[in-house]
Design a protein around this motif. Structure first.
Motif, short mmCIF file in Angstrom:
data_model
loop_
_atom_site.label_atom_id
_atom_site.label_comp_id
_atom_site.label_asym_id
_atom_site.label_seq_id
_atom_site.Cartn_x
_atom_site.Cartn_y
_atom_site.Cartn_z
N THR A 714 31.34 36.62 50.83
CA THR A 714 31.23 36.10 52.19
C THR A 714 31.01 37.25 53.20
O THR A 714 31.46 38.37 53.12
N TRP A 715 29.73 37.18 53.65
CA TRP A 715 29.36 38.24 54.72
C TRP A 715 29.46 37.93 56.08
O TRP A 715 29.29 36.56 56.31
N VAL A 716 29.53 38.90 57.07
CA VAL A 716 29.63 38.67 58.55
C VAL A 716 28.54 39.43 59.12
O VAL A 716 28.40 40.49 58.90
N ILE A 717 27.84 38.94 60.28
CA ILE A 717 26.86 39.56 61.02
C ILE A 717 27.25 40.02 62.62
O ILE A 717 27.81 38.68 63.22
N THR A 718 27.30 41.06 63.01
CA THR A 718 27.83 41.09 64.41
C THR A 718 26.91 42.25 65.13
O THR A 718 26.30 42.99 64.49
N GLY A 719 26.95 42.04 66.45
CA GLY A 719 26.13 43.03 67.34
C GLY A 719 24.60 42.68 67.19
O GLY A 719 24.41 41.69 67.01
N THR A 720 23.84 43.66 67.88
CA THR A 720 22.37 43.44 68.13
C THR A 720 21.52 44.36 66.94
O THR A 720 21.60 45.18 66.70
N GLY A 737 22.39 34.35 47.75
CA GLY A 737 23.49 33.70 47.51
C GLY A 737 24.75 33.86 48.24
O GLY A 737 25.77 33.31 47.87
N ALA A 738 24.70 34.59 49.30
CA ALA A 738 25.92 34.74 50.00
C ALA A 738 26.35 33.58 51.09
O ALA A 738 25.31 32.89 51.64
N LYS A 739 27.64 33.40 51.42
CA LYS A 739 27.88 32.92 52.42
C LYS A 739 28.02 33.70 53.87
O LYS A 739 28.65 34.47 53.63
N VAL A 740 27.43 33.26 54.86
CA VAL A 740 27.51 33.84 55.96
C VAL A 740 28.54 33.17 57.00
O VAL A 740 28.32 31.94 57.37
N SER A 741 29.55 34.00 57.36
CA SER A 741 30.65 33.34 58.08
C SER A 741 30.51 34.05 59.55
O SER A 741 30.00 34.94 59.77
N GLY A 742 31.17 33.49 60.58
CA GLY A 742 31.28 33.81 61.78
C GLY A 742 32.50 34.63 62.29
O GLY A 742 32.64 35.00 63.32
N SER A 743 33.48 34.62 61.49
CA SER A 743 34.50 35.51 61.51
C SER A 743 34.96 36.39 60.41
O SER A 743 34.75 36.17 59.25
N VAL A 744 35.98 37.48 60.68
CA VAL A 744 35.94 38.58 59.72
C VAL A 744 37.53 38.11 59.13
O VAL A 744 38.39 37.60 60.05
N SER A 745 37.75 38.06 57.85
CA SER A 745 38.95 37.83 57.30
C SER A 745 39.08 38.78 56.20
O SER A 745 38.28 39.71 55.79
N GLY A 746 40.45 38.74 55.55
CA GLY A 746 40.61 39.59 54.27
C GLY A 746 39.53 39.14 53.19
O GLY A 746 39.63 39.80 52.28
N HIS A 749 33.26 40.20 52.32
CA HIS A 749 32.86 41.27 51.31
C HIS A 749 32.48 42.33 52.28
O HIS A 749 32.47 43.39 51.91
N ALA A 750 31.50 42.17 53.31
CA ALA A 750 31.10 43.21 54.03
C ALA A 750 30.55 42.60 55.32
O ALA A 750 30.15 41.66 55.53
N LEU A 751 30.53 43.62 56.45
CA LEU A 751 29.95 43.33 57.79
C LEU A 751 28.99 43.98 57.99
O LEU A 751 28.94 45.25 57.58
N VAL A 752 27.83 43.47 58.36
CA VAL A 752 26.64 44.24 58.96
C VAL A 752 26.85 44.21 60.47
O VAL A 752 26.80 43.17 61.05
#
Length: 787
Positions: A714-720, A737-746, A749-752
């Motif tokens: 599970t990955w999350v993207i934030t910022g510009t 193959g990743a799932k892209v979520s809108g929120s960060v949790s435990g 896997h990684a945040l862009v």
């Protein structure tokens, strides 16, 4: 000084009105006005009594806290009064409060002064008395001096410890706090009420108060209530820390819940920053708050500051802009959406609520109008929380004049004049359909209706669909209004000269738009599916349909039961997709688009994971035979081995079948007698064969392995992002193959994180989630592509 008669009369009116509102709020738990109107009346009376001291009387609401409690419970006299707080309604009020505190403390005020800050929960204030660490009594605040004994009800709350944890607590300890209902629990409670045809609660505060006043504690136990402590009262036979914040932390160590947003800040500037921060996240909190309570943190300074008649001098509640206000519903108009749904919209007398001026509110559908009992001309309570569309939550029936008018759904579309039909709800199960009336009315005009055509085109050209830059809502309306476009395919028939006819278009802008439309002819299959506007099919479902079925033709042919084998597609959504694709009008629109040169990218065959994946047992289960569950389906598949053999089964064969119940046998025999069921079974098997999903089909060997190194992550993207859009980054991650979520949790896997990253970045760092800037992310993408 002589007291003007008009002033005396106004003060008497205000006292009477406030007492009536107190009675409705505290005793009946049925407030007739929003808090904002009550606050205005109270402030006006305080102002009058300040200007004319002779108006002040012992029974004035300004000299007491509230109304006598309901007599349904035993009375409890508070050993220390539970006073209310003065309010600040703006920065000037808050600055004046801090200035008064500093002036009264003089040299005792440390510079800068520390304030404990807590969200002001919108619930019911209560007092919990612990003796030797055991809960012995719980009482409501009541009028501040006398409350009600609600011990049996409060004992049912899991967030209230019956015995304090640890040790070192005083022999007698009074804990004060708020019992409230979180938003999610409130919504569930109202859903249950509507399902039982009962009146839903207006707001979570009302629901919490009503739940605590149940004479049967078992009812309270079923309600989703929580307790959060905010102070102490009586403390005997022991001691507590000497600051407010430290006391709350000590209570927390003994097992009592405190608010996670609590903080200690310094000076007026710290209070302002905290107010701004919490106001910004107010709508993301899981509970309702209507302001922030600021308290001088040191208890010795609190004691030095003391009290006025009804409130402490060392604390204040800085209220947020009111989220509820009263206004008049002038009229109801009906709008037509992309799917033809006729939606009622309330036109209001403009009112300032939730920080903006509101003149329209949603009414959802005619069932909502009936539930509210609203009429044109009614005085109504309007609620607006953050960016949520304003809505009417209550009708003030006691303010009706008799001139109000009933609201009726139009029989013809207000835009095109076509008939308006009520939708039907189809509930499917065990091979049968139950049809009932739906809540939505639709115009049957389709794309001949300018409103539907306009909304359909706006969706079709949107960024996540065909992504035609420069073709915004205004230009769509111009093209439809000039009758240059009557369907999505007409966009591809437009010429540069057509755009030159439109207001604001010159040669260069016309050529740019023409080229943008031409470029959109080459489009990813998933985007095209999403652009079609299939009911219940969002961006994610469109992507799943494209990835699993592989082609538009497969989607157009797919049987609804086959679609349910795809991820996250239930039977109702499957029928929506199938019905859309079989509709003659929609088929014509799709054919017309393809004839205009739409080229679908990334079309392929059925996904490898689905090839040869559907067994006879799975097919039997999907046919929904009454009485046949997994064990029965397995027995049938093992015995008959082929669908045609099963369709020819006799009662004698089924009776001899082991592990096959009488109920299952009767259910299958009944299905075999229905020609439409048999036809469905055969059609589904034939499609499984045609698509290569049948158990007899051999999976195709892919030309090359599809690399999905991020599968299960599970990955999350934030910022510009600067080198690509966030949508492009999301598509790259999904392809890997990743799932892209809108929120960060435990589980992230990684945040862009690009420039401007805020709370998500902070939470990722707090949780230890790996963070990649755009450069590192692009480098990683290159490595994955090369491997």
């Amino acid at each position: 000084m002589n007291l003007p008669e008009s002033v005396s009369a106004r003060a008497e009116y205000l006292r009477s009105a406030i007492e009536q509102h107190n009675y409705r709020y505290y005793v009946l738990d049925d407030p007739s006005v929003p808090d904002s109107e009550y606050d205005r009346l109270f402030q006006e009376l305080k102002q009058l009594e300040s200007e004319y001291p002779e108006l002040v009387s012992a029974d004035s609401p300004t000299q007491r806290v509230g109304k006598k409690p309901d007599t349904g419970f035993a009375e409890v006299a508070h050993e220390q009064p539970m006073l209310s707080l003065d309010n600040a309604f703006g920065e000037e009020d808050m600055a004046a409060f801090v200035r008064r505190v500093q002036e009264r403390l003089g040299t005792a005020a440390a510079a800068p002064l520390a304030f404990a800050c807590e969200p002001k929960l919108d619930g019911l204030a209560v007092s919990l008395l612990y003796e030797q660490g055991l809960l012995v009594r719980a009482a409501t605040r009541g009028d501040g001096y006398t409350g009600e004994d609600i011990t049996l009800n409060v004992r049912t709350l899991p967030s209230v410890p019956l015995r304090l944890m640890g040790s070192g607590w005083p022999q007698r300890l009074e804990v004060r706090g708020e019992i409230y209902m979180p938003r999610a629990g409130f919504e569930r409670l109202n859903e249950q009420a509507r399902a039982a045809d009962e009146k839903p609660f207006v707001n979570p505060r009302n629901a919490a108060a009503g739940s605590l006043r149940q004479l049967d504690p078992a009812i309270t136990a079923r309600r989703p209530l929580e307790f959060c402590c905010y102070s102490t009262g009586v403390v005997e036979g022991g001691s507590l820390p000497e600051t407010h914040a430290a006391r709350l932390q000590q209570l927390h160590a003994w097992g009592l819940k405190i608010n996670a947003e609590m903080r200690v800040v310094e000076g007026l500037e710290g209070c302002r920053d905290y107010y701004t921060e919490l106001a910004a996240k107010r709508d993301q909190l899981p509970y309702d708050i209507d302001g922030i309570v600021f308290k001088v943190d040191r208890l010795d300074l609190q004691q030095q500051l003391g009290y006025v008649a009804r409130a402490p001098r060392w604390a204040i509640a800085h209220k947020f802009p009111a989220q509820e206000e009263i206004t008049r519903l002038k009229a109801v108009e009906f709008q037509v959406g992309r799917t033809g749904a006729i939606t009622p919209v309330a036109r209001l007398e403009p009112v300032f609520v939730g920080g903006v001026t509101v003149s329209n509110a949603t009414l959802h559908n005619m069932d909502e109008i009936a539930r509210l009992g609203v009429r044109a001309g009614d005085q109504v309570v309007v609620r607006r929380a953050g960016d949520v569309i304003p809505q009417i939550v209550q009708v003030l029936e006691d303010r009706r004049s008799g001139d109000e008018t009933e609201i009726a759904i139009p029989t013809h579309c207000p835009v095109c004049g076509s008939d308006v039909e009520r939708t039907r709800l189809v509930k499917r199960g065990k091979g049968r359909e139950q049809v009932s009336e739906g809540a939505i009315y639709r115009c049957v005009g389709r794309l001949a209706c300018q409103a539907q055509l306009t909304q359909a085109l706006i969706h079709f050209v949107s960024r996540k669909a065909m992504d035609i830059d420069g073709l915004g809502e205004k230009n769509i309306e111009l093209l439809v209004g000039r009758e240059l476009v009557r369907s999505p395919a007409d966009l591809y028939r437009l010429r540069v000269d057509d755009f030159l006819q439109l207001e604001g278009f010159a040669q260069l802008s016309s050529e740019n738009l023409y080229n943008a439309i031409a470029d959109s002819r080459t489009v990813d299959l998933s985007r095209f599916i999403y652009a079609l506007g299939i009911p219940e099919v969002g961006e994610g479902t469109a992507r799943a349909l494209a990835a699993k079925l592989g082609s538009l033709q497969h989607l157009r042919e797919a049987h609804p039961l086959l679609l349910t084998w795809l991820p996250d597609i239930g039977l109702e959504v499957a029928h929506e997709i199938h019905n859309f694709m079989q509709d003659e009008h929609n088929c014509q629109v799709i054919d017309d688009l393809l004839a205009q040169g739409i080229s679908l990218q990334h079309e392929a065959g059925i996904a490898p994971a689905l090839q040869g994946s559907i067994s006879l047992e799975m097919l039997i289960l999907r046919l929904d035979i009454p009485g046949v569950a997994k064990t029965g389906a397995q027995a049938l598949a093992n015995h008959f081995e082929a669908l045609e053999s099963l369709l020819a089964a006799t009662e004698a064969q089924l009776s001899a079948l082991p592990k096959f119940s009488k109920k299952a046998r009767e259910g299958l025999l009944a299905c075999l007698q229905r020609p439409e069921w048999v036809a469905t079974a055969r059609a589904l098997e034939q499609q499984l064969l045609a698509f290569g999903m049948h158990w007899s089909c051999e999976p195709e060997t892919p030309a090359g392995d599809v690399q999905q190194p991020l599968l299960g992550q599970t990955w999350v993207i934030t910022g510009t992002l600067e080198q690509m859009t966030r949508d492009q980054a999301k598509e790259r991650l999904l392809a890997l193959g990743a799932k892209v979520s809108g929120s960060v949790s435990g589980k992230t896997h990684a945040l862009v994180a690009g420039p401007g990253a805020g709370s998500k970045l902070a939470k990722a760092e707090q949780l230890g989630v790996p963070v990649l800037d755009e450069a590192a992310f692009l480098q990683q993408l290159q490595q994955w592509s090369a491997s």
